[in-house]
Design an enzyme around this catalytic site. Structure first.
Site, PDB file in Angstrom:
ATOM      1  N   ASP A 109       0.877  -1.159   0.000  1.00 53.01           N
ATOM      2  CA  ASP A 109       0.000   0.000   0.000  1.00 53.01           C
ATOM      3  C   ASP A 109       0.924   1.221   0.000  1.00 53.01           C
ATOM      4  OD1 ASP A 109      -2.076   1.782   0.028  1.00 53.01           O
ATOM      5  OD2 ASP A 109      -3.148   0.856   1.704  1.00 53.01           O
TER       6      ASP A 109
HETATM    7  C1  BGC Z   1      -5.032   3.330   0.098  1.00 50.40           C
HETATM    8  C2  BGC Z   1      -5.141   2.341  -1.049  1.00 50.40           C
HETATM    9  C3  BGC Z   1      -4.929   3.071  -2.358  1.00 50.40           C
HETATM   10  C4  BGC Z   1      -3.586   3.770  -2.320  1.00 50.40           C
HETATM   11  C5  BGC Z   1      -3.276   4.516  -3.592  1.00 50.40           C
HETATM   12  C6  BGC Z   1      -3.767   4.156   0.017  1.00 50.40           C
HETATM   13  O1  BGC Z   1      -3.792   5.179   0.963  1.00 50.40           O
HETATM   14  O2  BGC Z   1      -5.063   2.623   1.313  1.00 50.40           O
HETATM   15  O3  BGC Z   1      -6.368   1.692  -1.035  1.00 50.40           O
HETATM   16  O4  BGC Z   1      -5.032   2.174  -3.424  1.00 50.40           O
HETATM   17  O5  BGC Z   1      -3.582   4.705  -1.260  1.00 50.40           O
HETATM   18  O6  BGC Z   1      -4.063   5.665  -3.697  1.00 50.40           O
END
Ligand code: BGC
Length: 748
Positions: free
Chosen positions: A225
């Site tokens: 993530d």
């Molecule tokens: C979120 C993800 C997301 C990623 C990219 C993160 O903060 O938890 O679900 O895909 O950001 O935007």
């Protein structure tokens, strides 16, 4: 794409980190392309320049119904079509991987991100999630299954440790991931931010390698993530392939990896393994781009919007209805609530899509109605503060109408990625409005607009009907109008329980944790498993949802074939539309294992099917259960086990509306007990061979009385080795191993 041996160690390490915000690194001199990512999960969120802080919105894209709504459709084919429709836009934008779907379990209704998740039940989340992946990937782009794993709250999400037993992990928190990975092979898996039992998900070798690779045979790429990696060297060691969004200033983490290999702290093969997987992903993306070049995917925005309306109408759940719905088109209708004029389409955070257009519920209701439609806002933008003037206006409009359609729900300030909710209540100003309108005596159809569950127990008696619409994306306004007037018959079912009150919820005393740790004290008893085990009344149970028609269940038949792991149980029944309208029934199959030594939920969902039936039509429904569907995770053997005994199979219209049930005896052989010195006196006495060997060894009558029912009651829990310390037992401690061998030999 090239051969790994042509790359330097630094190049190999650099394939393991992103560049900019949304892609992996390219190595042009080696002919290696970048792979690009975009959120997810309910449509494309592509920044114009590919950077997050470029100002301005992401490029317009269809805002599809968020996961909470899609989950409520209980329609696997619909989930696949939503995925395919999203995938087409992703492909058209030239993006390779959509950061979707999220299959985290809704452990608590307070989780701010529940609108992005499918269910409180792992079977359901797994089936629906796999269908989304199949759909997305059918369009020639990859999916990213997230957030692996146990990311069930936003509070302190980057640091908190979810402390959870292996059984709850296996049965609840990993089960949906397991199903999606083993059946739909997502191109990528995204690890979570949180820790699991103290170890960051991005560095969790058991999760990322033992379970994901060794047990589930996953060969795709694990990305982090955004910003989830704490220590890149440890992440590579654990099995993480790509750190997103970058390696840090001056590519520090890539250099750390190189240094760790050079000084012998990190095996070079692990860097190569990750790089190889990235190359495979690059190859997949390159092939898919060649198969469907960007210019070859024309996107018809009107067509996509019409699809979004069709999909959205399959999701809302009709919680309650005294016959007020469907509305008569000629009635005089008072539409009340700012949310009818300023719709909320989706939740806040990284999933936010910039919609191509927006259906306004009020406009769509006016379009379908032939009688007068009046509107009053009733509350300001979020309704948190009571507005007496707006309430007076609304009451006036309500008093002269035949029926009120009242829109209430949550705003972005109340639920979003990044924080959790503190309570389950509707905003105070909206509750005051509801009460004032109820006093007019005009029947009220409430339309709920919310991503996570809200409590209805304080006010539902004042509503004649309640349509839980969740957040429905850009075409939700049209879909809601279709449902209110009966153009479409509601067919959504609750994928999460609506509890009577927050204090009843499974994690109530263990959320959001303290001192950086949150204890999953409820174990496997999550969602309906909890309310059932505690025998708690709820407002609306898991699986509940009404229709404008009625359904009958008959002719349950259960056939068992095979034994052991080859066991198969075929369950069939006939489902009939017994009302006067076309409608869709969601038939749910629950298993209710008979009590053994292991705590089991009262019932667990193991199948569901959505059937479209014309008035008077009957159709068969067919389910096949396998060995694994019957299994629980055994703490004793650290593996999946099925105990012999009886099992109740239930078909129902909800988890608390079981219409048919039947018992089956499981043709599972008794588990062989292996006796040893630490086996208890009861365990020895409970095995006929153990008992015989022991009787022989207890040479006189006095010790033999140890095997009497009365002695077993008080002394039965003593391990034999410890009982042997008492001289009255007359047991030679040195002989216990030999006795056990004799008994085990006889058993075998
Ligand atoms: C979120 C993800 C997301 C990623 C990219 C993160 O903060 O938890 O679900 O895909 O950001 O935007």
């Amino acid at each position: 794409v090239t051969d790994l041996s042509q790359l330097t160690l630094l190049q190999r390490a650099s394939l393991g980190s992103g560049v900019g915000m949304w892609s992996t690194q390219s190595i042009p001199e080696a002919g290696i392309d970048a792979v690009s990512f975009s959120d997810g999960p309910h449509g494309l969120r592509r920044q114009p320049t590919g950077e997050p802080l470029s100002g301005g919105e992401s490029i317009p894209a269809t805002c599809w119904p968020p996961a909470a709504a899609v989950g409520s459709s209980f329609d696997v084919e619909l989930a696949r079509r939503v995925g395919a429709a999203m995938g087409r836009e992703v492909r058209a934008a030239g993006v390779d991987v959509l950061l979707a779907p999220g299959v985290n379990i809704k452990r608590t209704p307070l989780c701010g991100r529940n609108f992005e998740y499918l269910s409180e039940d792992p079977h359901h989340a797994g089936r629906m999630g796999a269908a989304v992946v199949d759909g997305v990937q059918s369009a020639g782009v990859g999916a990213s299954l997230k957030h692996y794993a146990v990311n069930n709250q936003e509070t302190d999400r980057h640091r908190v440790s979810a402390d959870v037993t292996e059984r709850a992990l296996r049965e609840i928190y990993l089960a949906a991931f397991e199903h999606v990975i083993t059946t739909s092979d997502p191109w990528t898996v995204m690890c979570a931010y949180n820790r699991i039992n103290g170890v960051p998900a991005s560095q969790h070798a058991w999760l990322l390698t033992t379970v994901l690779r060794d047990e589930w045979a996953y060969e795709g790429v694990v990305i982090s993530d955004w910003g989830a990696v704490v220590d890149r060297v440890e992440a590579v060691r654990a099995g993480l392939d790509v750190e997103m969004p970058t390696s840090g200033p001056q590519w520090q983490a890539d250099l750390d990896v190189v240094a760790a290999v050079n000084d012998g702290r990190l095996p070079e093969a692990l860097v190569g393994r990750a790089a190889e997987r990235v190359l495979t992903l690059v190859q997949r993306a390159t092939d898919a781009r060649a198969a469907t070049p960007i210019g070859k995917v024309p996107i018809d925005e009107d067509g996509q919007h019409a699809l979004a309306r069709e999909f959205a109408a399959q999701c809302p759940v009709l919680l309650k209805n005294d016959g007020t719905l469907p509305l008569n088109v000629a009635a005089s209708i008072a539409v009340i609530g700012e949310l009818a004029r300023t719709p909320r389409l989706q939740g806040g955070g990284s999933s936010r899509v910039n919609p191509t257009r927006v259906d306004v519920p009020l406009d769509e209701i006016e379009r379908l109605a032939t009688g007068p439609v009046a509107f009053a806002a009733g509350y300001d933008d979020d309704g948190r503060v009571e507005d007496p003037e707006l309430i007076v206006d609304a009451v006036e409009v309500a008093s002269t109408a035949d029926v009120v359609v009242l829109f209430v729900g949550l705003s972005d300030s109340e639920e979003s990625e990044g924080f959790d909710r503190a309570h389950l209540d509707l905003p105070r100003g909206q509750l005051a409005l509801l009460e004032a309108i109820a006093a007019t005596g005009t029947p009220i159809a409430v339309v709920l607009v919310n991503g996570g569950v809200v409590s209805v127990s304080g006010w539902e008696s004042q509503a004649s009907a309640i349509l839980e619409s969740w957040l429905l994306g850009q075409a939700g306004g049209g879909a809601i109008a279709d449902l209110l007037f009966g153009v479409v018959n509601p067919s959504g079912r609750l994928a999460e329980t609506i509890p009577l009150k927050l204090a009843d919820t499974p994690a109530a005393t263990n959320f959001p944790g303290e001192g950086g740790r949150v204890s999953y004290g409820e174990g496997i008893f999550v969602g309906y498993r909890w309310y059932d085990a505690r025998d708690l009344p709820v407002s609306y149970p898991f699986g509940h949802g009404l229709s404008y028609t009625t359904f009958g269940y008959s002719d349950l038949d259960v056939q068992t074939t095979g034994t052991g792991r080859a066991l198969a149980i075929d369950v069939t029944a006939t489902i009939s539309n017994t009302g006067a309208r076309e409608g869709r029934e969601v038939v749910q199959l629950y298993l209710a294992p008979a009590g053994g030594d292991v705590a089991r939920p009262l019932r667990e969902l193991r199948g569901f099917a959505k059937l479209a039936l014309a008035p008077g039509e009957s159709r068969p429904v067919v389910f096949r259960l396998g060995w694994r569907d019957l299994a629980y995770w055994s703490v004793a053997t650290a593996s999946w086990e099925v105990d012999p005994g009886e099992l109740r199979i239930e078909l129902g219209a909800s988890s608390r509306d079981i219409r048919l049930s039947g018992m089956v005896a499981l043709p599972i052989p008794d588990r062989t007990i292996v006796l040893g010195p630490d086996s208890t006196l009861s365990e020895w006495a409970g095995s006929s061979h153990g008992r015989a060997v022991l009787e022989d060894a207890l040479s006189s009558d006095v010790p033999r009385s140890l095997l009497s029912a009365q002695a077993l009651e008080t002394l039965g829990s003593f391990p034999l080795s410890r009982l042997a310390k008492f001289s009255f037992a007359g047991l030679d401690p040195a002989r216990l191993t030999e006795l056990a061998e004799t008994a085990n030999h006889a058993i075998a």
